[in-house]
Design an enzyme around this catalytic site. Structure first.
Site, PDB file in Angstrom:
ATOM      1  N   GLY A  44       0.849  -1.207   0.000  1.00 17.89           N
ATOM      2  CA  GLY A  44       0.000   0.000   0.000  1.00 17.89           C
ATOM      3  C   GLY A  44       0.868   1.234   0.000  1.00 17.89           C
ATOM      4  O   GLY A  44       1.988   1.235   0.518  1.00 17.89           O
ATOM      5  N   ASP A 155      -4.866   9.796   6.910  1.00 22.24           N
ATOM      6  CA  ASP A 155      -5.899   9.275   6.022  1.00 22.24           C
ATOM      7  C   ASP A 155      -7.334   9.178   6.519  1.00 22.24           C
ATOM      8  O   ASP A 155      -7.645   9.404   7.662  1.00 22.24           O
ATOM      9  CB  ASP A 155      -5.436   7.939   5.456  1.00 22.24           C
ATOM     10  CG  ASP A 155      -5.594   7.915   3.935  1.00 22.24           C
ATOM     11  OD1 ASP A 155      -6.105   8.908   3.403  1.00 22.24           O
ATOM     12  OD2 ASP A 155      -5.219   6.919   3.306  1.00 22.24           O
ATOM     13  N   HIS A 179      -4.664  10.946   2.043  1.00 23.42           N
ATOM     14  CA  HIS A 179      -3.971  10.298   0.919  1.00 23.42           C
ATOM     15  C   HIS A 179      -4.859  10.103  -0.306  1.00 23.42           C
ATOM     16  O   HIS A 179      -4.374   9.744  -1.363  1.00 23.42           O
ATOM     17  CB  HIS A 179      -3.397   8.949   1.371  1.00 23.42           C
ATOM     18  CG  HIS A 179      -2.262   9.119   2.326  1.00 23.42           C
ATOM     19  ND1 HIS A 179      -0.951   9.058   1.943  1.00 23.42           N
ATOM     20  CD2 HIS A 179      -2.240   9.408   3.642  1.00 23.42           C
ATOM     21  CE1 HIS A 179      -0.170   9.269   2.987  1.00 23.42           C
ATOM     22  NE2 HIS A 179      -0.933   9.490   4.037  1.00 23.42           N
ATOM     23  N   LYS A 292      -9.122   2.240  -9.843  1.00 19.36           N
ATOM     24  CA  LYS A 292      -7.858   2.146 -10.589  1.00 19.36           C
ATOM     25  C   LYS A 292      -8.062   1.983 -12.096  1.00 19.36           C
ATOM     26  O   LYS A 292      -7.093   1.979 -12.854  1.00 19.36           O
ATOM     27  CB  LYS A 292      -7.000   0.983 -10.050  1.00 19.36           C
ATOM     28  CG  LYS A 292      -6.657   1.104  -8.565  1.00 19.36           C
ATOM     29  CD  LYS A 292      -5.621   2.186  -8.292  1.00 19.36           C
ATOM     30  CE  LYS A 292      -5.242   2.226  -6.820  1.00 19.36           C
ATOM     31  NZ  LYS A 292      -4.296   3.294  -6.476  1.00 19.36           N
ATOM     32  N   ASP A 386      -7.354   8.854  -8.479  1.00 22.45           N
ATOM     33  CA  ASP A 386      -6.307   8.401  -7.580  1.00 22.45           C
ATOM     34  C   ASP A 386      -5.751   9.607  -6.847  1.00 22.45           C
ATOM     35  O   ASP A 386      -5.447  10.627  -7.479  1.00 22.45           O
ATOM     36  CB  ASP A 386      -5.190   7.731  -8.407  1.00 22.45           C
ATOM     37  CG  ASP A 386      -4.544   6.579  -7.664  1.00 22.45           C
ATOM     38  OD1 ASP A 386      -4.636   6.552  -6.434  1.00 22.45           O
ATOM     39  OD2 ASP A 386      -3.956   5.706  -8.332  1.00 22.45           O
ATOM     40  N   LEU A 390       1.615   6.275  -6.606  1.00 23.18           N
ATOM     41  CA  LEU A 390       3.064   6.162  -6.428  1.00 23.18           C
ATOM     42  C   LEU A 390       3.694   5.255  -7.474  1.00 23.18           C
ATOM     43  O   LEU A 390       4.876   5.386  -7.774  1.00 23.18           O
ATOM     44  CB  LEU A 390       3.364   5.631  -5.019  1.00 23.18           C
ATOM     45  CG  LEU A 390       2.858   6.515  -3.874  1.00 23.18           C
ATOM     46  CD1 LEU A 390       3.190   5.901  -2.524  1.00 23.18           C
ATOM     47  CD2 LEU A 390       3.464   7.928  -3.957  1.00 23.18           C
ATOM     48  N   ALA A 392       3.336   5.257 -10.646  1.00 24.86           N
ATOM     49  CA  ALA A 392       3.824   6.067 -11.773  1.00 24.86           C
ATOM     50  C   ALA A 392       5.197   6.648 -11.439  1.00 24.86           C
ATOM     51  O   ALA A 392       6.117   6.637 -12.274  1.00 24.86           O
ATOM     52  CB  ALA A 392       2.833   7.191 -12.055  1.00 24.86           C
ATOM     53  N   LYS A 393       5.347   7.118 -10.211  1.00 23.31           N
ATOM     54  CA  LYS A 393       6.628   7.720  -9.815  1.00 23.31           C
ATOM     55  C   LYS A 393       7.717   6.662  -9.692  1.00 23.31           C
ATOM     56  O   LYS A 393       8.876   6.888 -10.062  1.00 23.31           O
ATOM     57  CB  LYS A 393       6.456   8.447  -8.483  1.00 23.31           C
ATOM     58  CG  LYS A 393       5.559   9.669  -8.586  1.00 23.31           C
ATOM     59  CD  LYS A 393       5.516  10.460  -7.292  1.00 23.31           C
ATOM     60  CE  LYS A 393       4.793  11.777  -7.510  1.00 23.31           C
ATOM     61  NZ  LYS A 393       4.750  12.605  -6.297  1.00 23.31           N
TER      62      LYS A 393
HETATM   63  C1  GDG Z   1      -3.163   5.452  -1.456  1.00 20.03           C
HETATM   64  C2  GDG Z   1      -3.892   6.326  -2.482  1.00 20.03           C
HETATM   65  C3  GDG Z   1      -1.740   7.492  -2.961  1.00 20.03           C
HETATM   66  C4  GDG Z   1       1.847  -2.374  -5.320  1.00 20.03           C
HETATM   67  N1  GDG Z   1       1.909  -3.621  -5.744  1.00 20.03           N
HETATM   68  C5  GDG Z   1       3.009  -4.177  -5.210  1.00 20.03           C
HETATM   69  C6  GDG Z   1       3.630  -3.213  -4.429  1.00 20.03           C
HETATM   70  N2  GDG Z   1       2.892  -2.109  -4.512  1.00 20.03           N
HETATM   71  C7  GDG Z   1       3.208  -0.833  -3.897  1.00 20.03           C
HETATM   72  C8  GDG Z   1       3.693   0.141  -4.955  1.00 20.03           C
HETATM   73  C9  GDG Z   1       3.300   1.473  -4.374  1.00 20.03           C
HETATM   74  C10 GDG Z   1       2.094   1.142  -3.545  1.00 20.03           C
HETATM   75  O1  GDG Z   1       2.049  -0.247  -3.332  1.00 20.03           O
HETATM   76  C11 GDG Z   1       0.789   1.549  -4.236  1.00 20.03           C
HETATM   77  O2  GDG Z   1       0.649   2.906  -4.093  1.00 20.03           O
HETATM   78  P1  GDG Z   1      -0.427   3.790  -4.852  1.00 20.03           P
HETATM   79  O3  GDG Z   1      -0.096   5.194  -4.660  1.00 20.03           O
HETATM   80  O4  GDG Z   1      -0.400   3.414  -6.277  1.00 20.03           O
HETATM   81  O5  GDG Z   1      -1.883   3.364  -4.315  1.00 20.03           O
HETATM   82  P2  GDG Z   1      -2.723   3.081  -2.933  1.00 20.03           P
HETATM   83  O6  GDG Z   1      -2.250   1.871  -2.259  1.00 20.03           O
HETATM   84  O7  GDG Z   1      -4.134   3.052  -3.339  1.00 20.03           O
HETATM   85  O8  GDG Z   1      -2.481   4.314  -1.970  1.00 20.03           O
HETATM   86  C12 GDG Z   1      -2.932   6.760  -3.565  1.00 20.03           C
HETATM   87  C13 GDG Z   1      -1.132   6.679  -1.841  1.00 20.03           C
HETATM   88  O9  GDG Z   1      -2.109   6.283  -0.874  1.00 20.03           O
HETATM   89  C14 GDG Z   1      -0.063   7.490  -1.113  1.00 20.03           C
HETATM   90  O10 GDG Z   1      -0.590   8.636  -0.568  1.00 20.03           O
HETATM   91  O11 GDG Z   1      -0.764   7.669  -3.958  1.00 20.03           O
HETATM   92  O12 GDG Z   1      -3.579   7.619  -4.474  1.00 20.03           O
HETATM   93  O13 GDG Z   1      -4.983   5.608  -3.059  1.00 20.03           O
HETATM   94  O14 GDG Z   1       4.306   1.982  -3.559  1.00 20.03           O
HETATM   95  O15 GDG Z   1       5.054  -0.036  -5.127  1.00 20.03           O
HETATM   96  N3  GDG Z   1       4.774  -3.454  -3.770  1.00 20.03           N
HETATM   97  C15 GDG Z   1       5.307  -4.685  -3.868  1.00 20.03           C
HETATM   98  N4  GDG Z   1       4.722  -5.653  -4.594  1.00 20.03           N
HETATM   99  C16 GDG Z   1       3.595  -5.444  -5.276  1.00 20.03           C
HETATM  100  O16 GDG Z   1       3.087  -6.344  -5.941  1.00 20.03           O
HETATM  101  N5  GDG Z   1       6.435  -4.942  -3.222  1.00 20.03           N
END
Ligand code: GDG
Length: 738
Positions: A44, A155, A179, A292, A386, A390, A392-393
């Site tokens: 997450g 959050d 978030h 998503k 979203d 993260l 994308a970054k």
């Molecule tokens: C919330 C908000 C906001 C994903 N799959 C794997 C994995 N991940 C890691 C990624 C990334 C994170 O999880 C996902 O982050 P996101 O930002 O894309 O999305 P949410 O979990 O929905 O987070 C979002 C965030 O909070 C921060 O404020 O950006 O908009 O919804 O870091 O790398 N990591 C591993 N295996 C995976 O299969 N190790």
């Protein structure tokens, strides 16, 4: 294991400031196997982000460990192990998780805040549980927090917590970060509990959002729902100023950028190379969530394969979907649809040597994910909404050789920074399809140029900067708050002022009227002084050697009618007229010829602004907008002032913004000049000046340092003290004469 925790909880023993992070989930998963407690990282955005946060604080974490202990013994064992790591577990029952987490958090707030209005589910039990669990978090937090600590709440699951904590630890520095997106007022207003959520959030000193848009939506909701006094990004609430700002969350840039140097990752990259050969790879990584845009993305890829057959057998989509919230019905439905759609695409296009979609319904270890970020030619990140995103970054940061293309949804917070991506509307299948094509044929030089520019941005705005910026500004906001708090007059201070008042030989009392001695009324003529106020003023006048002066923006006819007692010195229209014995004396020289021209401009604005009106005074024209919708009023105020600038400078008139008014008046008339006239009359040894408006600042500024200057409402730099409302002013003055 120990290395993992020491990286999370790096502490600096020289600086003892404590930072308490409160989040729904702890940044780890706890399990019990063979009587021993085992920890593992949890996925997450938030956990991944804060996980790599380094700071100079002694860090503590409060949150749910993600499991249900079987008995008290297990609970104690977990507690003990976690306390040693400065972690306070909040144990919740499965029913609480169902109603608070899966219920109000993920079935009510989450869909609504992501613009999935039709998915928003209401159940009074959800809200009850949400309140109850926020209180449980409060109880756990106050067990370890003190007033010198910094508390950073994370959050949407804990939106009531800042307010609850503020009541228990009024002077703590409390920050809140959201978030996920904050939706437009039009959606937020739908929530029956909207007022409680806003007030809960406003318990914080600083509220952070990923983008300016979310911040704007929040302020607009506060304006409209709570009708609070907001100045740019400051909201005045409950005697405090709450700061609102945007802090785009970053990633641990170096971790991703340098990952390719790790042996384990190179091993995976080589494996992919052997497996995929010359095939291009498009990567997508998300938690399973309707926000998503997974299905839209699949449809776009399907349409791409259909319309560009020359790319069949040459490009594959690697889709990682991390299981999430699988107890919520909508998520189970989505899972079925994703499975079916992928099955259909693969069934339609694959051949013996090529699979169009590689689908992994599980989280991958960091090495594997990082290898994929490095290997994939394109990242396809197309959420329908979203907060940030993260992934994308992380993809951009991982591209150490500078190649690669990011296709990014314009609905993700990350788009604000990643402007060199190929921007798409995630609802537009055609647009995504074309973006895939453009990404596949993009020349390497262009890829490098774009990736390099984006890397510069996210390298700078990394996770450390995000946390440091937020915490730095939280401390600043807290310090300012302390300064303001010091200005609030306590009951001890009132007793001391009362003694000074009675011991003095010559007392000068300078009072504003509206908002200071009486509340504002929608119709200004209805703000007549009541009997209690008249009695109070009368008693004050009877105190020997006391000059009572009311300096108001009102016209003299009204003031004469309201305050017939000649012992009260009256200044009308901010000092344009004053009463001496029975006469009203004009205190300025200009004529009234200017009025027609200015009136025309006022009239134009009034015609377009329901609820606003003009007050015509002898020395001024006032546009009142107290009853007008706040956003409309803001717009019209700007338009009016813009139209007034030239004529007013030509006619030598002053434009003044007051409390829900814009006033055009003759020059060289202000409350400061009135106060100066009064100062000259005697050697006063007790001066008390009270006012609530910007016009009163002129009065505070000219008074000697020893004068007791009191700003009503939002504290002011020019006044020594503050009181929150006219009621407190009356209470204090009544105290003086009892
Ligand atoms: C919330 C908000 C906001 C994903 N799959 C794997 C994995 N991940 C890691 C990624 C990334 C994170 O999880 C996902 O982050 P996101 O930002 O894309 O999305 P949410 O979990 O929905 O987070 C979002 C965030 O909070 C921060 O404020 O950006 O908009 O919804 O870091 O790398 N990591 C591993 N295996 C995976 O299969 N190790």
């Amino acid at each position: 294991m120990q290395a993992f925790f020491s990286s999370i909880f790096k502490t600096n023993i020289l600086k003892k400031k404590r930072l308490i992070i409160v989040s729904n989930r702890l940044p780890l998963k706890v399990s019990i196997a063979n009587g021993a407690v085992a920890f593992s990282k949890s996925e997450g955005g938030l956990a991944t982000g804060l996980d790599s946060l380094y700071s100079d604080y002694e860090k503590h974490w409060v949150g749910w460990p993600g499991m249900y202990p079987d008995n008290d013994e297990q609970k104690e064992l977990i507690q003990k192990e976690l306390h040693a790591l400065h972690i306070t577990p909040v144990f919740l029952t499965s029913e609480q998780i169902q109603l608070f987490y899966e219920g109000y958090s993920n079935s009510t707030i989450w869909p609504l805040f992501h613009y999935f209005f039709a998915y928003t589910h209401y159940n009074p039990k959800y809200w009850d549980a949400y309140q109850a669990v926020n209180r449980i978090f409060l109880e756990h937090t106050i067990l370890i927090a003190s007033e010198d600590d910094i508390i950073w709440i994370q959050d949407y699951q804990l939106m009531l917590l800042p307010g609850l904590l503020r009541k228990e630890i009024p002077t703590a520095r409390i920050g809140f970060f959201l978030h996920i997106p904050f939706p437009s007022y039009e959606l937020f207003r739908i929530l029956p509990e909207r007022e409680f959520l806003l007030k809960g959030l406003l318990g914080a000193d600083l509220i952070g959002f990923h983008t300016i848009d979310y911040m704007r939506h929040f302020i607009s909701s506060v304006y409209r729902i709570l009708d609070l006094d907001c100045k740019i990004n400051h909201i005045y609430f409950d005697k405090r100023v709450v700061n609102i700002d945007s802090y785009p969350m970053g990633i641990n840039y170096d971790l991703f950028h340098n990952a390719i140097e790790r042996k384990g990752i190179v091993k995976y990259i080589n494996r992919y190379r052997r497996q995929f050969g010359n095939h291009k790879i498009i990567l997508s990584v998300d938690r399973l969530d309707y926000s998503k845009g997974i299905l839209h993305r699949l449809r776009a890829f399907d349409s791409f394969l259909n319309d560009y057959p020359e790319f069949r057998s040459k490009v594959s989509l690697v889709m990682i979907v991390v299981p999430s919230r699988d107890n919520v019905e909508k998520y189970q439905d989505l899972k079925i649809k994703v499975d079916e759609t992928i099955g259909a695409i693969n069934g339609r296009y694959s051949d013996m040597t090529w699979v169009p979609v590689y689908y992994f319904y599980r989280g991958l270890p960091f090495e594997q994910l990082s290898a994929l970020y490095n290997y994939a030619d394109i990242a396809l990140v197309t959420p329908l909404r979203d907060g940030m995103n993260l992934v994308a970054k992380e993809y951009v940061a991982s591209r150490q050789n500078g190649t690669g293309v990011l296709i990014l949804s314009e609905m993700a917070g990350a788009i604000v920074e990643l402007i060199e991506s190929l921007k798409v509307n995630p609802n537009n299948i055609e647009e995504i399809k074309i973006a895939i094509y453009n990404a596949l044929i993009m020349p390497v030089e262009e890829q490098r140029e774009r990736i390099e520019k984006m890397q510069k941005v996210i390298k700078k705005q990394n996770i450390n900067k995000w946390a440091t910026d937020f915490l730095g500004e939280l401390e600043l906001a807290g310090n300012k708050q302390d300064e303001l708090m010091k200005k609030i007059i306590t009951s001890d201070k009132i007793s001391q002022l009362k003694t000074n008042f009675h011991n003095a030989q010559n007392r000068l009392l300078l009072f504003d009227y509206d908002g200071t001695l009486a509340p504002f009324a929608n119709d200004p003529l209805k703000a007549t002084p009541n009997e209690a106020l008249n009695k109070l003023l009368h008693k004050l006048m009877l105190v020997p050697n006391t000059s009572l002066v009311i300096i108001s923006g009102r016209d003299y006819t009204t003031l004469e009618q309201w305050f017939p007692e000649k012992a009260i010195k009256l200044y009308a229209e901010h000092g344009a007229f004053f009463r001496e014995n029975d006469l009203w004396i004009k205190n300025f020289t200009s004529d009234e010829l200017w009025k027609d021209e200015i009136l025309l401009l006022f009239q134009k604005i009034i015609d377009k602004t329901p609820g606003s009106f003009i007050e015509v005074k002898n020395s001024a024209l006032v546009w009142h907008y107290r009853k007008t919708d706040s956003w409309l009023a803001e717009l019209r105020e700007k338009q009016l002032i813009e139209s007034l600038v030239y004529p007013c400078s030509k006619l030598n008139l002053q434009i003044m913004r007051g409390s829900k008014i814009v006033e055009v008046k003759v020059p060289n008339v202000n409350k400061g000049i009135c106060a100066q006239q009064m100062l000259k009359l005697k050697n006063w040894d007790f001066i008390l000046s009270i006012g609530d408006d910007t016009t009163d600042e002129d009065m505070f500024k000219v008074l000697p340092e020893e004068a007791i200057t009191i700003k009503v409402g939002r504290a002011s730099e020019n006044a020594r003290y503050s009181l929150s409302s006219y009621k407190e002013v009356l209470k204090m003055l009544n105290e003086f004469i009892t």
